[in-house]
Design a protein around this motif. Structure first.
Motif, short mmCIF file in Angstrom:
data_model
loop_
_atom_site.label_atom_id
_atom_site.label_comp_id
_atom_site.label_asym_id
_atom_site.label_seq_id
_atom_site.Cartn_x
_atom_site.Cartn_y
_atom_site.Cartn_z
N THR A 82 69.11 -15.65 1.15
CA THR A 82 68.51 -17.07 0.59
C THR A 82 69.48 -17.48 -0.01
O THR A 82 69.35 -17.92 -1.07
N PRO A 83 70.35 -17.34 0.60
CA PRO A 83 71.37 -18.02 -0.32
C PRO A 83 71.07 -19.90 -1.17
O PRO A 83 70.66 -20.12 -0.47
N GLY A 84 71.00 -20.12 -2.14
CA GLY A 84 70.95 -20.81 -2.47
C GLY A 84 69.67 -21.54 -3.35
O GLY A 84 69.56 -22.57 -3.23
N ILE A 85 68.99 -20.62 -3.27
CA ILE A 85 67.39 -21.48 -3.52
C ILE A 85 67.23 -20.60 -4.39
O ILE A 85 67.03 -19.07 -4.50
N GLU A 86 66.13 -21.05 -5.03
CA GLU A 86 66.25 -20.34 -7.31
C GLU A 86 64.34 -19.76 -6.89
O GLU A 86 64.63 -19.01 -7.65
N ARG A 87 63.87 -20.33 -6.07
CA ARG A 87 62.58 -20.55 -6.50
C ARG A 87 61.39 -20.35 -4.96
O ARG A 87 62.12 -21.34 -4.36
N ASP A 88 61.15 -19.59 -4.94
CA ASP A 88 60.23 -19.43 -3.26
C ASP A 88 58.75 -19.34 -3.59
O ASP A 88 57.98 -18.37 -4.42
N VAL A 89 58.04 -20.14 -2.96
CA VAL A 89 56.39 -20.16 -3.50
C VAL A 89 55.72 -20.65 -2.36
O VAL A 89 55.88 -21.49 -1.60
N ALA A 90 54.86 -19.96 -2.42
CA ALA A 90 53.95 -20.39 -0.95
C ALA A 90 52.40 -21.23 -1.67
O ALA A 90 51.68 -20.68 -3.10
#
Ligand code: C2O
Ligand code: CU
Length: 394
Positions: A82-90
């Motif tokens: 997932t290029p361009g996403i630094e932080r992934d939170v649910a």
């Protein structure tokens, strides 16, 4: 995936992998797709999720109590990159009805509530906690996976100081777009992946506010900025998520079927749309096309429609009631085509579609997954009190 489920409850259970297009034998509907897992017993679920995205799981047995008491979790299938996403939170957002001592109030399945909005709680948590502070960093890009795991509460989330961009709905990527009025609307079981450019002030906190119910707005959580600013390392342009392998319904060939949602309390305390209370089985308050299927699923449920495998279909959902209903189809994702005759922008894929009172919504899909699939309202009180049916793909 291979998941071993061990039942340590004092009653039978199953697990439904909500939104995953899996084989019917893994769908977790008691009596229909498997025997309930008895207390002390185990069951192994095994399937290959075909789609990357934000899904969730919950029991499909005594759902009011088992989900209502907290058996639910996020199920995330990652894209290769997932290029361009630094932080992934649910965020699994749940609501509870608590006493002033913080104990869960019993009385699940109250008939009056079931005929109205369902059991809406008085306390909302994010991933099981109150007053969530999500630590973020200015300059980054956040992918926030929102999951409404409540029994009945509808949410409309707005982000103080930020412009949310919806990049996926119910696990399926969509044309990136800003939600209507800047609010992300989520009925029970619905998910949205929201992209936030973290361009707030370092050191500041910004509220995420749910203001769906008039006069009852509250902060679900805050985005709490660290003191630093991190200039973005990844490219600025938003790279769209890769599409999942969904079959495109050919609308020119699609057969249309009407499903009328009926029942519930009207203004004057009367039941509506089912010829009064006649012919309704005990405990049924709601119906689809005049028939109430109650409970959580059971053996020998007759299908209300039999669909030809591989054929495209339009379901026209007509809400004849005075209440909101998030309608969920198992085993498939559908495109949301139109609402009250007007084309829905982006025609996003979904597995659950929220109907306002009196709404008519057209959805389309290819019936490509053989089996007996549940179609029901995800306000659990409504489901168990009759707003459920079965679609057979043969
Ligand atoms: Cu999450 Cu039958 O549903
Ligand atoms: Cu409903």
């Amino acid at each position: 995936m291979r998941i071993l489920v061990e039942n340590r409850l004092a009653e039978g259970t199953t697990v439904h992998w909500h939104g995953i297009r899996l084989p019917i034998s893994m769908d977790g509907v008691p009596g229909l797709t498997q025997a309930p897992i008895a207390p002390g017993e185990t069951f192994t679920y095994e399937f290959t999720p075909p789609d990357a995205g934000t899904f969730w799981y919950h029991p499909h047995a005594n759902t009011l109590q088992q989900l209502g008491r907290g058996l639910a979790g996020a199920l995330i299938v990652e894209e290769p990159e997932t290029p361009g996403i630094e932080r992934d939170v649910a965020w699994v957002i749940s609501d509870w009805r608590l006493t002033s001592e913080g104990q869960l109030v019993g009385g699940f399945g109250n008939a009056m509530e079931a005929a109205m909005s369902g059991r809406v709680g008085n306390t909302v948590t994010v991933n099981g906690a109150l007053h969530t502070k999500e630590r973020v960093q200015a300059g980054e890009r956040l992918r926030l996976r929102l999951i409404n795991a409540a029994l009945a509460r509808i949410m409309a989330l707005r982000f103080e100081g930020h412009r949310p961009i919806i990049i996926a709905v119910d696990g399926q990527p969509c044309e990136p777009h800003e939600p209507e009025n800047g609010r992300v609307l989520l009925g029970p079981a619905m998910r949205a992946d929201v992209l936030l450019e973290l361009n707030g002030e370092p050191g500041r906190a910004y509220e995420v506010i749910d203001d769906f119910y008039q006069g009852l707005s509250y902060a679900v959580a805050v985005l709490s900025y660290g003191d630093e600013y991190t200039p973005r390392k990844s490219p600025n342009a938003l790279v769209p998520l890769p599409r999942n392998p969904l079959a495109e319904p050919d609308l020119g060939r699609a057969e249309t079927h009407v499903l009328k949602l009926q029942g519930g309390m009207m203004g004057g305390g009367n039941m509506a749309g089912m010829g009064g209370m006649h012919g309704m089985s005990h405990g049924a308050t709601w119906a689809i096309n005049g028939t109430s299927m109650t409970g959580d699923g059971h053996e020998g449920m007759p299908p209300s429609l039999t669909l030809q495998r591989g054929q495209p279909y339009v379901l026209r959902l007509q809400n004849e009631t005075a209440w909101w209903h998030p309608m969920h189809l198992h085993g498939h994702s559908f495109r949301i085509l139109s609402r009250n005759g007007a084309a829905v922008p982006y025609r996003q894929w979904a597995d659950t579609v929220l109907l306002e009172p009196r709404d008519t919504v057209d959805v389309a899909f290819v019936a490509d997954n053989p089996g007996d699939w549940m179609f029901h309202c995800h306000v659990t009180d409504h489901q168990v009190a009759g707003m459920m049916t079965l679609l057979r793909v043969a």
